[in-house]
Motif scaffolding. Structure first.
Motif, PDB file in Angstrom:
ATOM      1  N   LEU A 172       0.830  -1.212   0.000  1.00 52.18           N
ATOM      2  CA  LEU A 172       0.000   0.000   0.000  1.00 52.18           C
ATOM      3  C   LEU A 172       0.858   1.254   0.000  1.00 52.18           C
ATOM      4  CD1 LEU A 172      -2.604  -1.202   2.657  1.00 52.18           C
ATOM      5  CD2 LEU A 172      -3.045  -0.889   0.212  1.00 52.18           C
ATOM      6  N   TRP A 173       1.830   1.306   0.895  1.00 50.85           N
ATOM      7  CA  TRP A 173       2.647   2.513   1.037  1.00 50.85           C
ATOM      8  C   TRP A 173       3.615   2.723  -0.128  1.00 50.85           C
ATOM      9  CZ3 TRP A 173       3.684   0.807   6.696  1.00 50.85           C
ATOM     10  CH2 TRP A 173       2.706   1.363   7.554  1.00 50.85           C
ATOM     11  N   GLU A 174       4.252   1.638  -0.563  1.00 54.40           N
ATOM     12  CA  GLU A 174       5.343   1.768  -1.529  1.00 54.40           C
ATOM     13  C   GLU A 174       4.912   1.493  -2.970  1.00 54.40           C
ATOM     14  OE1 GLU A 174       8.405   2.794  -0.796  1.00 54.40           O
ATOM     15  OE2 GLU A 174       7.987   2.958   1.357  1.00 54.40           O
ATOM     16  N   GLY A 175       3.908   0.648  -3.170  1.00 54.72           N
ATOM     17  CA  GLY A 175       3.634   0.172  -4.517  1.00 54.72           C
ATOM     18  C   GLY A 175       2.365   0.639  -5.178  1.00 54.72           C
ATOM     19  N   SER A 176       1.387   1.124  -4.394  1.00 53.21           N
ATOM     20  CA  SER A 176       0.083   1.409  -4.994  1.00 53.21           C
ATOM     21  C   SER A 176       0.084   2.692  -5.817  1.00 53.21           C
ATOM     22  CB  SER A 176      -0.987   1.486  -3.905  1.00 53.21           C
ATOM     23  OG  SER A 176      -2.271   1.605  -4.482  1.00 53.21           O
ATOM     24  N   TRP A 177       0.739   3.716  -5.313  1.00 52.00           N
ATOM     25  CA  TRP A 177       0.792   5.014  -6.012  1.00 52.00           C
ATOM     26  C   TRP A 177       2.226   5.281  -6.475  1.00 52.00           C
ATOM     27  CZ3 TRP A 177      -3.014   9.282  -5.713  1.00 52.00           C
ATOM     28  CH2 TRP A 177      -4.248   8.869  -5.197  1.00 52.00           C
ATOM     29  N   GLU A 178       2.372   5.621  -7.730  1.00 52.75           N
ATOM     30  CA  GLU A 178       3.671   6.061  -8.226  1.00 52.75           C
ATOM     31  C   GLU A 178       3.956   7.468  -7.718  1.00 52.75           C
ATOM     32  OE1 GLU A 178       4.527   5.236 -12.360  1.00 52.75           O
ATOM     33  OE2 GLU A 178       2.852   3.805 -12.444  1.00 52.75           O
ATOM     34  N   ASP A 179       5.229   7.836  -7.717  1.00 59.49           N
ATOM     35  CA  ASP A 179       5.611   9.143  -7.179  1.00 59.49           C
ATOM     36  C   ASP A 179       4.934  10.309  -7.886  1.00 59.49           C
ATOM     37  OD1 ASP A 179       7.258   8.359  -5.089  1.00 59.49           O
ATOM     38  OD2 ASP A 179       9.041   8.248  -6.346  1.00 59.49           O
ATOM     39  N   ASP A 180       4.701  10.168  -9.183  1.00 57.75           N
ATOM     40  CA  ASP A 180       4.121  11.279  -9.952  1.00 57.75           C
ATOM     41  C   ASP A 180       2.654  11.026 -10.293  1.00 57.75           C
ATOM     42  OD1 ASP A 180       4.663   9.181 -11.633  1.00 57.75           O
ATOM     43  OD2 ASP A 180       5.601  10.406 -13.216  1.00 57.75           O
ATOM     44  N   ALA A 181       1.965  10.239  -9.473  1.00 60.51           N
ATOM     45  CA  ALA A 181       0.556   9.938  -9.755  1.00 60.51           C
ATOM     46  C   ALA A 181      -0.337  11.167  -9.603  1.00 60.51           C
ATOM     47  CB  ALA A 181       0.068   8.815  -8.841  1.00 60.51           C
ATOM     48  N   VAL A 182      -0.014  12.028  -8.649  1.00 52.74           N
ATOM     49  CA  VAL A 182      -0.803  13.248  -8.451  1.00 52.74           C
ATOM     50  C   VAL A 182      -0.300  14.313  -9.416  1.00 52.74           C
ATOM     51  CG1 VAL A 182      -1.435  15.073  -6.845  1.00 52.74           C
ATOM     52  CG2 VAL A 182      -1.300  12.700  -6.043  1.00 52.74           C
ATOM     53  N   VAL A 183      -1.141  14.681 -10.375  1.00 53.16           N
ATOM     54  CA  VAL A 183      -0.733  15.639 -11.403  1.00 53.16           C
ATOM     55  C   VAL A 183      -1.369  17.017 -11.203  1.00 53.16           C
ATOM     56  CG1 VAL A 183      -0.213  13.880 -13.121  1.00 53.16           C
ATOM     57  CG2 VAL A 183      -2.541  14.774 -12.956  1.00 53.16           C
ATOM     58  N   LEU A 184      -2.475  17.066 -10.480  1.00 53.83           N
ATOM     59  CA  LEU A 184      -3.171  18.324 -10.186  1.00 53.83           C
ATOM     60  C   LEU A 184      -3.359  19.161 -11.461  1.00 53.83           C
ATOM     61  CD1 LEU A 184      -4.409  19.770  -7.742  1.00 53.83           C
ATOM     62  CD2 LEU A 184      -2.233  20.954  -7.422  1.00 53.83           C
ATOM     63  N   ASP A 185      -3.901  18.524 -12.489  1.00 59.66           N
ATOM     64  CA  ASP A 185      -4.107  19.163 -13.789  1.00 59.66           C
ATOM     65  C   ASP A 185      -5.491  19.809 -13.813  1.00 59.66           C
ATOM     66  OD1 ASP A 185      -4.470  19.880 -16.417  1.00 59.66           O
ATOM     67  OD2 ASP A 185      -3.721  17.992 -17.249  1.00 59.66           O
ATOM     68  N   ARG A 186      -5.544  21.085 -13.484  1.00 59.06           N
ATOM     69  CA  ARG A 186      -6.827  21.787 -13.424  1.00 59.06           C
ATOM     70  C   ARG A 186      -7.431  21.974 -14.813  1.00 59.06           C
ATOM     71  NH1 ARG A 186      -3.927  24.382  -9.103  1.00 59.06           N
ATOM     72  NH2 ARG A 186      -5.111  24.253  -7.137  1.00 59.06           N
ATOM     73  N   ALA A 187      -6.585  22.203 -15.794  1.00 62.85           N
ATOM     74  CA  ALA A 187      -7.094  22.465 -17.148  1.00 62.85           C
ATOM     75  C   ALA A 187      -7.848  21.265 -17.702  1.00 62.85           C
ATOM     76  CB  ALA A 187      -5.928  22.838 -18.071  1.00 62.85           C
ATOM     77  N   ASN A 188      -7.334  20.065 -17.453  1.00 68.56           N
ATOM     78  CA  ASN A 188      -7.968  18.861 -17.998  1.00 68.56           C
ATOM     79  C   ASN A 188      -8.803  18.090 -16.974  1.00 68.56           C
ATOM     80  OD1 ASN A 188      -6.862  18.882 -20.776  1.00 68.56           O
ATOM     81  ND2 ASN A 188      -4.891  18.695 -19.700  1.00 68.56           N
ATOM     82  N   GLY A 189      -8.911  18.649 -15.774  1.00 67.93           N
ATOM     83  CA  GLY A 189      -9.757  18.017 -14.772  1.00 67.93           C
ATOM     84  C   GLY A 189      -9.223  16.696 -14.271  1.00 67.93           C
ATOM     85  N   VAL A 190      -7.889  16.594 -14.091  1.00 71.32           N
ATOM     86  CA  VAL A 190      -7.295  15.352 -13.600  1.00 71.32           C
ATOM     87  C   VAL A 190      -6.481  15.648 -12.341  1.00 71.32           C
ATOM     88  CG1 VAL A 190      -5.754  13.427 -14.086  1.00 71.32           C
ATOM     89  CG2 VAL A 190      -7.166  14.393 -15.919  1.00 71.32           C
ATOM     90  N   PHE A 191      -6.953  15.154 -11.203  1.00 70.94           N
ATOM     91  CA  PHE A 191      -6.176  15.312  -9.981  1.00 70.94           C
ATOM     92  C   PHE A 191      -5.089  14.245  -9.896  1.00 70.94           C
ATOM     93  CE2 PHE A 191      -5.153  14.319  -5.579  1.00 70.94           C
ATOM     94  CZ  PHE A 191      -4.742  15.564  -5.132  1.00 70.94           C
ATOM     95  N   ALA A 192      -5.477  12.987 -10.064  1.00 67.31           N
ATOM     96  CA  ALA A 192      -4.515  11.883 -10.026  1.00 67.31           C
ATOM     97  C   ALA A 192      -4.661  11.053 -11.289  1.00 67.31           C
ATOM     98  CB  ALA A 192      -4.732  11.022  -8.789  1.00 67.31           C
ATOM     99  N   ASP A 193      -3.541  10.674 -11.874  1.00 60.17           N
ATOM    100  CA  ASP A 193      -3.521   9.898 -13.116  1.00 60.17           C
ATOM    101  C   ASP A 193      -3.875   8.443 -12.804  1.00 60.17           C
ATOM    102  OD1 ASP A 193      -2.947   8.535 -15.428  1.00 60.17           O
ATOM    103  OD2 ASP A 193      -0.967   9.437 -15.728  1.00 60.17           O
ATOM    104  N   PRO A 194      -5.020   7.953 -13.296  1.00 61.41           N
ATOM    105  CA  PRO A 194      -5.420   6.569 -12.998  1.00 61.41           C
ATOM    106  C   PRO A 194      -4.388   5.538 -13.439  1.00 61.41           C
ATOM    107  CG  PRO A 194      -7.254   7.795 -13.951  1.00 61.41           C
ATOM    108  CD  PRO A 194      -6.036   8.657 -14.102  1.00 61.41           C
ATOM    109  N   ALA A 195      -3.617   5.836 -14.481  1.00 59.11           N
ATOM    110  CA  ALA A 195      -2.616   4.875 -14.959  1.00 59.11           C
ATOM    111  C   ALA A 195      -1.465   4.701 -13.972  1.00 59.11           C
ATOM    112  CB  ALA A 195      -2.072   5.318 -16.315  1.00 59.11           C
ATOM    113  N   LYS A 196      -1.361   5.611 -13.013  1.00 61.01           N
ATOM    114  CA  LYS A 196      -0.247   5.567 -12.066  1.00 61.01           C
ATOM    115  C   LYS A 196      -0.675   5.181 -10.642  1.00 61.01           C
ATOM    116  CE  LYS A 196       2.584   8.869 -14.650  1.00 61.01           C
ATOM    117  NZ  LYS A 196       3.677   7.920 -14.900  1.00 61.01           N
TER     118      LYS A 196
END
Length: 462
Positions: A172-196
């Protein structure tokens, strides 16, 4: 060894009588205020002013009812009953400090990894990366009884549960979320990248956790890990997983045997043995001179409850000492309790005749750990000698006089240790892990088993 910096954690329990059973009776003792928030806030401020690494908090989940089959003596002395959940005080302490770490005891036997992982991640976020977890398996029959179990889980099986618990937590801590999963992309409406963000797909003997972690990575990802296993299987568990290991012995030569054993075990697990930081329990009574420190020590010792100590020890050992002849030496027997403590009084110190009466009197205000009494200079001498002889990295310092003991240590002892180059003069980095390993190392080291569960090595900081 002469230039080795000695590390310190404050050591407490959220109860009335911790190591110094009965000392709550001393005039001016504040331990009855264990359930007041300002008590914990002031403690945290004092420890940070002294540049302690952290506050290490013990905890239990059951009443101490082994001694005579009753809780009477532990209630009389406030020995671990009553108590409160220390985890709930951490946010308040973190709010008034910037560097102090908080190592809180939580049991793998009675928690669920998914829920506990979120609690500790939440606190790591809210504290800016200053959370540690003292991993325990719990040894009290009363905890099992009151938490829905017919009887206590056998000792070795508790460690098997703990192994799988940590495997789930690492995923859970080390493997579930990649380091750059949170993109905070306001223009495209993406807080976290589902692929990551990844489901961990865990299905084991004790736990089933199929999905992704509910929390994004905190500054440390995995909290700083402590452990205090003292049986053979417990030492293996500690050597495999722990970054800080807590031991409780009264002689440096006994500590040296334990330290060497643990470091050899860590090396067998593929870890740098020097990366495992070992802390011994110690009680310090100090003052402006030896005479005043010794006078305070006598006053505190006069309030100790020998019977309260034996009631507490009975629960720790899961062995009713009230049923034994008080003047016949203990013999080692297999129990469901903490085996290493029983070994201490039957095998590790053959120079002493450990009868129940002798143990109860010996525990005093130090609870079985090292004890240093005197001026700042005297205590600094003894601490240096203990560290150099034992090979430990530092101490978990108790406070028999809450809201005074830590302040006295900071006033009289730490300046002398700093003058000698043996205590830190500033904090390293911002996280609890950096406090132990240096700035720029907030995550698990590359040789730690938890790192094998990392999904991505982006931003690798080992």
């Amino acid at each position: 060894m002469a230039d080795k910096i000695i590390r310190f954690n404050g050591f407490k329990q959220a109860t009335v009588s911790h190591a110094a059973v009965g000392v709550w009776r001393h005039e001016g003792n504040q331990s009855h205020r264990y359930n007041a928030l300002d008590y914990w806030v002031e403690t945290a401020k004092t420890l940070e002013a002294g540049l302690f690494d952290g506050l290490f908090v013990a905890d239990v989940l059951g009443v101490l009812d082994t001694h005579g089959g009753r809780i009477d003596e532990t209630l009389k002395q406030g020995a671990q009953t009553p108590s409160i959940d220390p985890l709930l005080a951490v946010s308040a302490m973190a709010a008034v400090t910037k560097h102090l770490g908080f190592a809180i005891t939580v049991s793998t036997t009675y928690e669920q990894p998914y829920l506990l992982a979120r609690k500790l991640t939440s606190l790591d976020h809210l504290s800016g990366g200053r959370i540690g977890w003292n991993v325990v398996t719990s040894a009290l029959e009363s905890a099992a009884r009151n938490l829905g179990y017919d009887s206590q889980t056998p000792h070795d099986e508790r460690y098997a549960i703990a192994e799988e618990f940590l495997e789930v937590a690492y995923k859970l801590w080390e493997g579930s979320w990649e380091d750059d999963a949170v993109v905070l992309d306001r223009a495209n409406g993406v807080f976290a990248d589902p692929a990551k963000v990844h489901a961990i797909g865990h299905k084991g003997r004790y736990f089933s956790v199929p999905d992704a972690f509910i929390a994004e990575p905190s500054p440390q990802r995995t909290p700083l890990l402590f452990q205090a296993g003292s049986s053979s299987i417990g030492k293996d568990f500690a050597a495999h997983h722990a970054e800080g290991i807590f031991i409780s012995v009264h002689k440096p030569e006994i500590a040296r045997r334990i330290v060497d054993d643990i470091r050899q075990r860590a090396e067998r697990f593929g870890r740098d043995p020097a990366s495992v930081k070992i802390f011994a329990m110690a009680t310090v009574v100090t003052g402006p001179d030896d005479v005043s420190a010794q006078a305070l020590h006598r006053a505190l010792s006069a309030t100790v409850s020998t019977e309260g100590h034996l009631a507490r020890l009975s629960a720790i050992l899961q062995l009713d000492l009230s049923q034994l002849d008080p003047d016949v030496p203990l013999e080692y027997v297999a129990t469901a309790g903490i085996q290493g403590v029983l070994e201490m009084y039957t095998k590790l110190d053959p120079e002493r005749r450990w009868t129940p009466r002798a143990i109860g009197e010996f525990l005093g205000i130090a609870g079985g750990g090292a004890e240093f009494v005197g001026s700042g200079n005297t205590v600094a001498d003894e601490i240096e000698a203990w560290v150099d002889a034992s090979g430990i990295d530092g101490f978990n310092i108790t406070d028999p006089m809450p809201l005074r003991s830590f302040a006295d240590f900071g006033t009289f002892v730490l300046p002398e240790l700093r003058r000698r180059g043996r205590a830190r003069t500033h904090y390293e980095g911002k996280t609890y892990r950096e406090s132990l390993y240096g700035a720029g190392q907030p995550r698990l080291r590359s040789d730690h088993p938890g790192r094998a569960f990392r999904y991505s090595t982006t931003g690798d900081d080992a």
